[in-house]
Write an enzyme that holds these catalytic residues in place. Structure first.
Site: not given
Ligand code: AMP
Ligand code: ZN
Length: 136
Positions: A100, A102
């Site tokens: 993903h 950001h």
């Molecule tokens: P990372 O630390 O780069 O793996 O980012 C994961 C991101 O996903 C974090 O910013 C979380 O807040 C977000 N996240 C986790 N679960 C969900 C969800 N079900 N819906 C939307 N965002 C999520």
């Protein structure tokens, strides 16, 4: 699609999300724990754990989506800037093992610090690292 992966389920519409963009290959959703107002995640619909697994054409397409949405978000949210952040591996802060990207809109005095502590390195050390990376 990986049945154990929450982002596969979100990207493919099995779990509802706040979607701000969708096409055949991507869904872009609002992050549930946003760093700032409008923090969004670009999710490929196919499962790739990280950047290393991502095919080149999907990487290029993700950047096109980022380019388009960044401008739209900054304009419509009245943001002052935007960070693109992409974490690979736990040591780099990756918590969800589905690639993903950001999109983090930035606002003056938003209280976030999405930067690093600059280090120091000699010219010799930089040259050694350069050689290691290019394989000389
Ligand atoms: P990372 O630390 O780069 O793996 O980012 C994961 C991101 O996903 C974090 O910013 C979380 O807040 C977000 N996240 C986790 N679960 C969900 C969800 N079900 N819906 C939307 N965002 C999520
Ligand atoms: Zn997945």
């Amino acid at each position: 699609m990986n049945n154990d992966c929450i982002f596969c389920k979100i990207a493919n519409g099995e779990i509802p999300s706040k979607t701000i963009y969708e096409d055949a290959d991507f869904r872009v959703i609002l992050d549930l724990g946003p760093a700032t107002k409008g923090h969004a995640l670009i999710l490929p619909k196919e499962h790739y754990a990280n950047l290393f697994e991502l095919p080149e054409d999907t990487a290029a397409a993700a950047m096109k989506v980022a380019k388009k949405l960044s401008a739209q978000m900054v304009e419509n949210l009245g943001a002052d800037g935007l960070n693109l952040v992409q974490n690979n591996g736990e040591v780099a802060g990756q918590t969800v093992k589905h690639f993903h990207l950001h999109l983090i809109p930035r606002y003056k005095d938003d209280g976030q610090n999405i930067l690093w502590n600059p280090g120091k390195m000699s010219d010799e050390e930089l040259e050694e690292i350069r050689k290691t990376i290019v394989g000389e």
